[in-house]
Design a protein around this motif. Sequence first.
Motif, mmCIF file in Angstrom:
data_model
loop_
_atom_site.group_PDB
_atom_site.id
_atom_site.type_symbol
_atom_site.label_atom_id
_atom_site.label_comp_id
_atom_site.label_asym_id
_atom_site.label_seq_id
_atom_site.Cartn_x
_atom_site.Cartn_y
_atom_site.Cartn_z
ATOM 1 N N GLN A 155 86.485 76.962 109.156
ATOM 2 C CA GLN A 155 86.085 77.171 110.991
ATOM 3 C C GLN A 155 84.868 76.850 111.153
ATOM 4 O OE1 GLN A 155 86.423 81.247 112.362
ATOM 5 N NE2 GLN A 155 85.435 80.771 114.337
ATOM 6 N N ALA A 156 83.736 77.052 110.224
ATOM 7 C CA ALA A 156 82.441 76.637 110.513
ATOM 8 C C ALA A 156 82.320 75.260 110.357
ATOM 9 C CB ALA A 156 81.493 77.372 109.172
ATOM 10 N N GLN A 157 82.989 74.547 109.384
ATOM 11 C CA GLN A 157 83.060 72.941 109.137
ATOM 12 C C GLN A 157 83.514 72.382 110.620
ATOM 13 O OE1 GLN A 157 85.036 71.440 105.896
ATOM 14 N NE2 GLN A 157 83.884 69.418 106.159
ATOM 15 N N ALA A 158 84.637 72.997 111.102
ATOM 16 C CA ALA A 158 85.157 72.526 112.467
ATOM 17 C C ALA A 158 84.215 72.706 113.416
ATOM 18 C CB ALA A 158 86.502 73.157 112.699
ATOM 19 N N LEU A 159 83.083 73.578 113.597
ATOM 20 C CA LEU A 159 82.209 73.861 114.496
ATOM 21 C C LEU A 159 81.014 73.015 114.338
ATOM 22 C CD1 LEU A 159 82.695 77.750 114.963
ATOM 23 C CD2 LEU A 159 83.263 75.798 116.505
ATOM 24 N N GLY A 160 81.039 72.203 113.220
ATOM 25 C CA GLY A 160 79.735 71.198 112.976
ATOM 26 C C GLY A 160 78.714 71.820 112.190
ATOM 27 N N PHE A 161 78.785 72.903 111.409
ATOM 28 C CA PHE A 161 77.919 73.465 110.517
ATOM 29 C C PHE A 161 78.076 72.725 109.195
ATOM 30 C CE2 PHE A 161 78.284 77.031 113.447
ATOM 31 C CZ PHE A 161 76.976 77.357 113.579
#
Length: 176
Positions: A155-161
């Motif tokens: 989820q964090a990766q999908a949000l750009g983190f």
Amino acid sequence: MMWLRIWLLCLAAAVQASEPLPTVPALDLSRYQGDWYEIARLDHWFQRGCTQSSALYRLQDDGTVKVTNRCVMEDGKPREALGQAVPVPERPARFKVSFGFFSRLFTPSDGNYWVIALDDDYRWAMVGHPNRQYLWILSRSPALDDGIRERLSTQAQALGFPVGALRWENAAPNAR
């Protein structure tokens, strides 16, 4: 052809990071208060050398939250930082968190602590900042199930983190 793929991946990451960061729709501060263990974080100067990090949030009578961050330094000495979280009006999952006088002056008015994922039973949470440079995965216990860790990381990766830079503090129960 490889350079084109790399360029497209970089472009996609930049677009994600420029999109508004969603927060959880509701947050019950009375349930959120209490002890949290840091499972993962994007490392920054104010936490360098910290292990076994935890946070204690205590709701105050005026609606603010007293913040007590603790960790153990590499030399074995305990470290503690005291701060205050002020809820952002009309934004139930955003807070202005400050540690000391100068921090209060330079904290963004829309908050710097955004709850972006939260378990229905308040067993784990993911907190970030819209600039995607700050991210914490928190749990009520010192370990977090591998499946939840993977789900939050995705989820964090999908949000750009930049999840490749996450520092995982505590092992999952299966890894102990």
